[in-house]
Design a protein around this motif. Sequence first.
Motif, PDB file in Angstrom:
ATOM      1  N   PHE A  69      53.796  16.196  -2.602  1.00 31.87           N
ATOM      2  CA  PHE A  69      53.901  14.828  -3.073  1.00 31.87           C
ATOM      3  C   PHE A  69      55.102  14.154  -2.415  1.00 31.87           C
ATOM      4  N   ASN A  70      54.923  12.900  -1.993  1.00 25.22           N
ATOM      5  CA  ASN A  70      56.059  12.150  -1.458  1.00 25.22           C
ATOM      6  C   ASN A  70      56.949  11.719  -2.620  1.00 25.22           C
ATOM      7  N   GLU A  71      57.998  10.992  -2.318  1.00 27.95           N
ATOM      8  CA  GLU A  71      58.996  10.654  -3.340  1.00 27.95           C
ATOM      9  C   GLU A  71      58.409   9.880  -4.524  1.00 27.95           C
ATOM     10  N   THR A  72      57.587   8.877  -4.258  1.00 35.24           N
ATOM     11  CA  THR A  72      57.037   8.084  -5.363  1.00 35.24           C
ATOM     12  C   THR A  72      56.001   8.883  -6.154  1.00 35.24           C
ATOM     13  N   ALA A  73      55.208   9.686  -5.456  1.00 34.31           N
ATOM     14  CA  ALA A  73      54.223  10.528  -6.143  1.00 34.31           C
ATOM     15  C   ALA A  73      54.928  11.611  -6.958  1.00 34.31           C
ATOM     16  N   ARG A  74      56.043  12.111  -6.448  1.00 40.96           N
ATOM     17  CA  ARG A  74      56.803  13.143  -7.173  1.00 40.96           C
ATOM     18  C   ARG A  74      57.325  12.597  -8.490  1.00 40.96           C
ATOM     19  N   ALA A  75      57.756  11.358  -8.495  1.00 42.48           N
ATOM     20  CA  ALA A  75      58.236  10.738  -9.741  1.00 42.48           C
ATOM     21  C   ALA A  75      57.100  10.660 -10.757  1.00 42.48           C
ATOM     22  N   LYS A  76      55.916  10.315 -10.296  1.00 48.75           N
ATOM     23  CA  LYS A  76      54.757  10.258 -11.189  1.00 48.75           C
ATOM     24  C   LYS A  76      54.392  11.654 -11.687  1.00 48.75           C
ATOM     25  N   ALA A  77      54.492  12.652 -10.818  1.00 52.79           N
ATOM     26  CA  ALA A  77      54.193  14.026 -11.222  1.00 52.79           C
ATOM     27  C   ALA A  77      55.186  14.527 -12.266  1.00 52.79           C
ATOM     28  N   LEU A  78      56.452  14.170 -12.108  1.00 49.45           N
ATOM     29  CA  LEU A  78      57.451  14.574 -13.105  1.00 49.45           C
ATOM     30  C   LEU A  78      57.177  13.918 -14.454  1.00 49.45           C
ATOM     31  N   SER A  79      56.752  12.674 -14.432  1.00 48.25           N
ATOM     32  CA  SER A  79      56.377  12.000 -15.688  1.00 48.25           C
ATOM     33  C   SER A  79      55.194  12.693 -16.343  1.00 48.25           C
ATOM     34  N   ALA A  80      54.239  13.134 -15.528  1.00 50.21           N
ATOM     35  CA  ALA A  80      53.073  13.849 -16.060  1.00 50.21           C
ATOM     36  C   ALA A  80      53.489  15.194 -16.653  1.00 50.21           C
ATOM     37  N   LEU A  81      54.439  15.888 -16.029  1.00 56.66           N
ATOM     38  CA  LEU A  81      54.940  17.144 -16.600  1.00 56.66           C
ATOM     39  C   LEU A  81      55.501  16.898 -17.996  1.00 56.66           C
ATOM     40  N   ASP A  82      56.294  15.847 -18.124  1.00 52.16           N
ATOM     41  CA  ASP A  82      56.898  15.523 -19.421  1.00 52.16           C
ATOM     42  C   ASP A  82      55.819  15.188 -20.452  1.00 52.16           C
ATOM     43  N   ALA A  83      54.849  14.361 -20.052  1.00 53.31           N
ATOM     44  CA  ALA A  83      53.788  13.945 -20.986  1.00 53.31           C
ATOM     45  C   ALA A  83      52.941  15.130 -21.443  1.00 53.31           C
ATOM     46  N   CYS A  84      52.766  16.106 -20.574  1.00 54.81           N
ATOM     47  CA  CYS A  84      51.941  17.276 -20.903  1.00 54.81           C
ATOM     48  C   CYS A  84      52.778  18.430 -21.448  1.00 54.81           C
ATOM     49  N   LYS A  85      54.050  18.152 -21.706  1.00 57.28           N
ATOM     50  CA  LYS A  85      54.973  19.117 -22.306  1.00 57.28           C
ATOM     51  C   LYS A  85      55.100  20.408 -21.494  1.00 57.28           C
ATOM     52  N   LEU A  86      55.291  20.223 -20.195  1.00 49.04           N
ATOM     53  CA  LEU A  86      55.521  21.341 -19.287  1.00 49.04           C
ATOM     54  C   LEU A  86      56.957  21.283 -18.785  1.00 49.04           C
ATOM     55  N   GLN A  87      57.455  22.427 -18.316  1.00 44.13           N
ATOM     56  CA  GLN A  87      58.815  22.475 -17.830  1.00 44.13           C
ATOM     57  C   GLN A  87      58.908  21.861 -16.437  1.00 44.13           C
ATOM     58  N   ARG A  88      59.988  21.141 -16.215  1.00 42.88           N
ATOM     59  CA  ARG A  88      60.264  20.632 -14.877  1.00 42.88           C
ATOM     60  C   ARG A  88      60.860  21.766 -14.049  1.00 42.88           C
TER      61      ARG A  88
ATOM     62  N   ALA B 155      47.548  17.828 -13.994  1.00 47.71           N
ATOM     63  CA  ALA B 155      46.834  17.510 -12.755  1.00 47.71           C
ATOM     64  C   ALA B 155      46.038  16.213 -12.900  1.00 47.71           C
ATOM     65  N   GLY B 156      45.373  16.051 -14.027  1.00 48.62           N
ATOM     66  CA  GLY B 156      44.597  14.842 -14.248  1.00 48.62           C
ATOM     67  C   GLY B 156      45.464  13.592 -14.270  1.00 48.62           C
ATOM     68  N   ARG B 157      46.559  13.650 -15.022  1.00 47.15           N
ATOM     69  CA  ARG B 157      47.464  12.496 -15.100  1.00 47.15           C
ATOM     70  C   ARG B 157      48.062  12.180 -13.738  1.00 47.15           C
ATOM     71  N   THR B 158      48.479  13.214 -13.046  1.00 48.81           N
ATOM     72  CA  THR B 158      49.116  13.001 -11.748  1.00 48.81           C
ATOM     73  C   THR B 158      48.141  12.395 -10.752  1.00 48.81           C
ATOM     74  N   MET B 159      46.966  12.992 -10.610  1.00 49.89           N
ATOM     75  CA  MET B 159      46.009  12.519  -9.609  1.00 49.89           C
ATOM     76  C   MET B 159      45.516  11.104  -9.927  1.00 49.89           C
ATOM     77  N   ARG B 160      45.343  10.791 -11.210  1.00 48.78           N
ATOM     78  CA  ARG B 160      44.913   9.429 -11.581  1.00 48.78           C
ATOM     79  C   ARG B 160      45.985   8.390 -11.272  1.00 48.78           C
ATOM     80  N   SER B 161      47.240   8.802 -11.298  1.00 51.81           N
ATOM     81  CA  SER B 161      48.334   7.848 -11.111  1.00 51.81           C
ATOM     82  C   SER B 161      48.653   7.571  -9.638  1.00 51.81           C
ATOM     83  N   LEU B 162      48.147   8.385  -8.731  1.00 56.84           N
ATOM     84  CA  LEU B 162      48.497   8.224  -7.319  1.00 56.84           C
ATOM     85  C   LEU B 162      47.797   7.029  -6.686  1.00 56.84           C
ATOM     86  N   SER B 163      48.550   6.305  -5.881  1.00 58.54           N
ATOM     87  CA  SER B 163      47.961   5.220  -5.092  1.00 58.54           C
ATOM     88  C   SER B 163      47.200   5.846  -3.920  1.00 58.54           C
TER      89      SER B 163
END
Length: 121
Positions: free
Chosen positions: A99-118, A78-86
């Motif tokens: 999340f819109n398309e660009t925000a969703r891409a950032k959220a998926l990156s945050a899932l990976d960085a935090c070692k969570l399942q997509r 949540a922290g990574r995702t919210m900080r990354s949003l424009s």
Amino acid sequence: MNSIIRTLLVSAAMSVGATSVFAAASNMPTQYQPDPALKTESVSQLRARVSQACAITQARLQSGVSEASLNRSCDCYAGRTMRSLSADELQGYRDTGVFNETARAKALSALDACKLQRPKL
């Protein structure tokens, strides 16, 4: 007679197939109504919502894992995702509750960085 029945069955199958493709392509559930509170909540309150939704979703994805055990990883997400949003992406989330398309891409990156399942799409 057989050709008419066959044509009707093919038409019905194509119609059902097209409907399921359109439903699968949709980014938002068809009956979804965003919570009006999203428009007035602070970013930290929105972050808490995202973290809670993460814990619920991840507990379902990782059967046998409790929501409480996912708090740290979901706070990371949540922290990574919210900080990354424009500003526009954040406003889009406030307006729609997703999340819109660009925000969703950032959220998926945050899932990976935090070692969570997509989630399965």
